[in-house]
Design an enzyme around this catalytic site. Sequence first.
Site, short mmCIF file in Angstrom:
data_model
loop_
_atom_site.label_atom_id
_atom_site.label_comp_id
_atom_site.label_asym_id
_atom_site.label_seq_id
_atom_site.Cartn_x
_atom_site.Cartn_y
_atom_site.Cartn_z
N SER A 134 0.85 -1.19 0.00
CA SER A 134 0.00 0.00 0.00
C SER A 134 0.88 1.24 0.00
O SER A 134 1.82 1.34 0.79
CB SER A 134 -0.91 0.00 1.23
OG SER A 134 -1.70 1.16 1.27
N ALA A 135 0.58 2.17 -0.91
CA ALA A 135 1.34 3.43 -0.99
C ALA A 135 0.35 4.59 -1.06
O ALA A 135 -0.86 4.40 -0.96
CB ALA A 135 2.27 3.41 -2.20
N VAL A 137 -0.59 6.55 -3.50
CA VAL A 137 -1.46 6.68 -4.67
C VAL A 137 -2.32 5.45 -4.89
O VAL A 137 -3.47 5.56 -5.32
CB VAL A 137 -0.61 6.97 -5.94
CG1 VAL A 137 -1.44 6.85 -7.21
CG2 VAL A 137 0.01 8.36 -5.85
N ALA A 138 -1.80 4.26 -4.61
CA ALA A 138 -2.54 3.03 -4.92
C ALA A 138 -2.12 1.91 -3.98
O ALA A 138 -1.14 2.03 -3.24
CB ALA A 138 -2.27 2.63 -6.38
N GLN A 139 -2.90 0.83 -4.02
CA GLN A 139 -2.47 -0.38 -3.32
C GLN A 139 -2.65 -1.57 -4.26
O GLN A 139 -3.36 -1.50 -5.26
CB GLN A 139 -3.21 -0.59 -2.01
CG GLN A 139 -4.66 -0.95 -2.07
CD GLN A 139 -5.26 -0.99 -0.65
OE1 GLN A 139 -4.85 -0.27 0.27
NE2 GLN A 139 -6.24 -1.85 -0.46
N VAL A 140 -1.97 -2.68 -3.93
CA VAL A 140 -1.86 -3.82 -4.83
C VAL A 140 -2.41 -5.07 -4.15
O VAL A 140 -2.08 -5.36 -2.99
CB VAL A 140 -0.39 -4.05 -5.25
CG1 VAL A 140 -0.27 -5.27 -6.14
CG2 VAL A 140 0.16 -2.82 -5.96
N LYS A 154 -3.62 -3.53 -9.31
CA LYS A 154 -3.29 -2.24 -8.70
C LYS A 154 -4.52 -1.34 -8.77
O LYS A 154 -5.11 -1.17 -9.84
CB LYS A 154 -2.10 -1.61 -9.43
CG LYS A 154 -1.54 -0.36 -8.77
CD LYS A 154 -0.24 0.06 -9.45
CE LYS A 154 0.41 1.24 -8.75
NZ LYS A 154 1.70 1.60 -9.36
N ASP A 289 12.07 5.37 -11.98
CA ASP A 289 11.77 5.18 -10.56
C ASP A 289 12.37 3.86 -10.09
O ASP A 289 11.72 3.06 -9.42
CB ASP A 289 10.25 5.20 -10.35
CG ASP A 289 9.86 5.47 -8.90
OD1 ASP A 289 10.72 5.98 -8.15
OD2 ASP A 289 8.72 5.17 -8.52
#
Length: 537
Positions: A134-135, A137-140, A154, A289
């Site tokens: 989880s970050a 902007v989004a989670q996976v 995602k 990145d």
Amino acid sequence: MKLLAVRRLLRIQRVVIRYRLDDLLFEQPLLPWWLASLRLLMPWRWLPRKPLALSRGARLRLALQDLGPIFIKFGQLLSTRRDLLPTDIADELMLLQDRVPPFDPQHAVALIEEQLGAKVGEVFSRFDVEPLASASVAQVHAARLKSGEEVVVKVVRPGLKPVIAQDLAWLFLIAKAAERASADARRLHPVEIVGDYEKTIYDELDLLREAANASQLRRNFEGSELMYVPQVYWDLCRPKVLVMERIYGVPVTDMATLADQRTDMKMLAERGVEVFFTQVFRDSFFHADMHPGNIFVSTVKPWSPQYIAIDCGIVGSLTAEDQDYLARNLIAFFKRDYRRVAQLHIDSGWVPAQTKVNEFEAAIRTVCEPIFEKPLKDISFGQVLMRLFQTARRFNMEVQPQLVLLQKTLLNIEGLGRQLYPDLDLWSTAKPFLERWMRERMSPKAVIGNLYNQAEQLPHLADMTRDLLERLSQPHLNDAQLPERRRQGDNWALRLLGAGLLGGGATLAAGAVSLSAPAAWPAWLMLAAGLYLIVRR
């Protein structure tokens, strides 16, 4: 909405007070009198205070962490601007981690079903409610398709756009105030930095863009032993949902596991360098990145290790001109030909044309000579670029976003390579690649290809030139005069082509000089043809 904005402002103010970030502003020596006087109106400055135990960089990092994901990601972006920031602050901001608590999985399921127009159970035979990561902007989430393939899903964090818009508004306000208040702040171009961040963060919200980036990178490395990029399932991708092949590899920082499976660490480190230069110079499309969290190592052939790259939300690219100038700059730099480095910066337009070459050359020499006192294996390629950009900034170098991304990526790759294999000599690994690339650009095949591309434009060039001349012609121009004016236009077009051939030939000849090699015959052919077209009657 206004109430939320006021609450956010009060929250920012509390964090500023807690970490005494006002000191970062009021330590500036050139503040206007009215702003310097404001410190007297801040009640907390009259209270007894203990000496600050943390450095200014650490206080700024902790403050950004307290302010949440949007400020954290902004701090991460700032950390890449080492050409602008003091080293102590940039080093601290590198420690920022984009980790936030996961959002409710039911919200993720609802968003997936809304985007795909189908129930999760109709698309996936298994969907793990517990997220893998989880970050901000989004989670996976992990899942399995009905057809049996293991995938990751995602999902963009819900309700993010209003939060981003509000925080960006405050960041712009702070940046504008800083620019007005301090000469040092103006030098850092804070409004421009926030503008770059605004574009980056909104790009990351569009998962179709990330899917396209991943698909392009996968195609570029199809069948390569250097790097593998997971497959994108395009029929299941939407602006807020991305479905990709699930990969199983060793995190690149898991040194113990890599050692246990007898991974060739020297080859792994050198292949990281090769991956970087292949992306930049062969493909002009690079993953920007590449921090350790986005890189894994395949377990299939530890004696011939292959990288696995994920999260292609941020990518960079260079124009052919930027590629050429960058390669020549690096080769000239390691030959200690500082005048050549200075001239290339001016020729490329990176610094103003009126820059005095002698002064710029002296500044580059002053900064770079101490670097060469170290053994080559101890020289940081990324630091070289950073110091070069810092010097160029003093000569009014315009910010080049693509070069900033490049420098950040190089620092990541280099740091990772030296962690894997401390004796990595990055220049010895990169130099053959750069020289081979330069030779290929000067090869007869490449030159003929360029000439063919230019030739396709010739009919249009003549028409455009003729049209321009006719538009600029006198209103009383009669029909008898038009054929002569058209002939003049055709001649001018041919002279323009001749100038282009002269420039191309000169570029090839200069490339040969950079490599200490004889100029190829296409260079002489282009020079001769260009000269003929210019002087012919």
